[in-house]
Design an enzyme around this catalytic site. Structure first.
Site, PDB file in Angstrom:
ATOM      1  N   CYS A   1       0.834  -1.199   0.000  1.00  0.00           N
ATOM      2  CA  CYS A   1       0.000   0.000   0.000  1.00  0.00           C
ATOM      3  C   CYS A   1       0.866   1.245   0.000  1.00  0.00           C
ATOM      4  CB  CYS A   1      -0.916   0.002   1.221  1.00  0.00           C
ATOM      5  SG  CYS A   1      -1.935   1.479   1.354  1.00  0.00           S
ATOM      6  N   GLY A   2       0.678   2.097  -0.973  1.00  0.00           N
ATOM      7  CA  GLY A   2       1.438   3.330  -1.039  1.00  0.00           C
ATOM      8  C   GLY A   2       0.720   4.502  -0.425  1.00  0.00           C
TER       9      GLY A   2
END
Length: 264
Positions: free
Chosen positions: A109-110
């Site tokens: 997850c960025g």
């Protein structure tokens, strides 16, 4: 130094029989990206090509516009991870201070730690590129990539990002446990070699997520291809930003989701 992979003892079962084996396992370590003494993000990453990673992250997250705005870069190993310490030019340091956010980076997850929904609306300039892939470029790139994923061949645990010419010839590959980290490493390597982003395409050994497309658009990459599926958000970002997004690249088969004029 901190290694990208290490050997771990394991019990391997085959057909009901157990044997002891030494398995090569990819490492992921906390990597803190520090600008002018302030920690901006901590990402879990493979400790390999970290100069490329730091430069690529700085470019794809629009912290700097060009590599020359980073005046110094030093990698410092700590007991609990790695710091990449960078010195920004005064204007970029001030801009970062005004818009600073804290990211708790994870391999999947960025967006973790983004402070508000408004930050997701950061839009890159529309990519302008007349690049057109030649017939057979995508299958040629996929075939070539399989022999260039050296860490994956050892561990089976990392994603690859390849920079390919419009004919499908692979110029460069970077690997990481995180797909967006692999792309940042690729962007950073291209920037450090002063290679432009308009004359080729990226092939990812992962799904095509929102962050992949947004990072590509931020530096002007016109075509993003992935061996797996895109997300709906990725398709919308690609459509809005002028990026040609290709998914399910499997030999001669692939699916183009946006701006198909670049694929023949």
């Amino acid at each position: 130094g901190i290694e990208a992979h290490n050997s771990y003892g394991a019990c391997r079962w085959v057909g009901g029989d157990a044997t002891h084996s030494d398995e090569t396992v990819a490492e992921e370590v906390p990597v803190a990206l520090v600008y002018n003494g302030i920690s901006h993000a901590v990402m879990l990453a493979t400790p390999l090509d970290l100069e490329d990673f730091a430069l690529g992250f700085s470019l794809s997250e629009c912290i700097v516009r060009r590599s020359g705005e980073i005046h110094d870069l030093e990698i410092v190993e700590r007991d609990n991870g790695i710091e990449v310490q960078m010195q920004l030019s005064a204007p970029r340091a001030q801009a970062l201070k005004e818009h600073r956010r804290t990211l708790a980076g994870r391999t999947g997850c960025g967006l973790c730690g983004t402070e508000s929904l408004d930050q997701l609306a950061r839009r890159a300039a529309t990519v302008q590129s007349s690049a057109v892939l030649s017939r057979g470029a995508l299958p040629r790139a996929l075939s070539g990539l399989q022999g260039m994923q050296h860490l994956f061949q050892l561990t089976g645990a990392v994603h690859g990002a390849a920079w390919c010419g419009v004919d499908g010839q692979i110029d460069l590959v970077r690997e990481d446990v995180g797909r967006h980290n692999a792309l940042d490493k690729l962007i950073g390597s291209l920037a450090s070699q002063r290679k432009g982003f308009a004359g080729g395409f990226v092939l990812m050994t992962s799904r095509a997520s929102y962050e992949i497309v947004q990072k590509a658009a931020a530096v002007g990459i016109a075509v993003v291809a992935a061996v797996s599926a895109p997300t709906g958000m990725a398709v919308r970002v690609a459509t809005d930003s002028g990026v040609t997004l290709v998914g399910f690249v499997r030999g001669e088969r692939y699916c183009v989701y946006s701006h198909p004029q670049r694929i023949h």
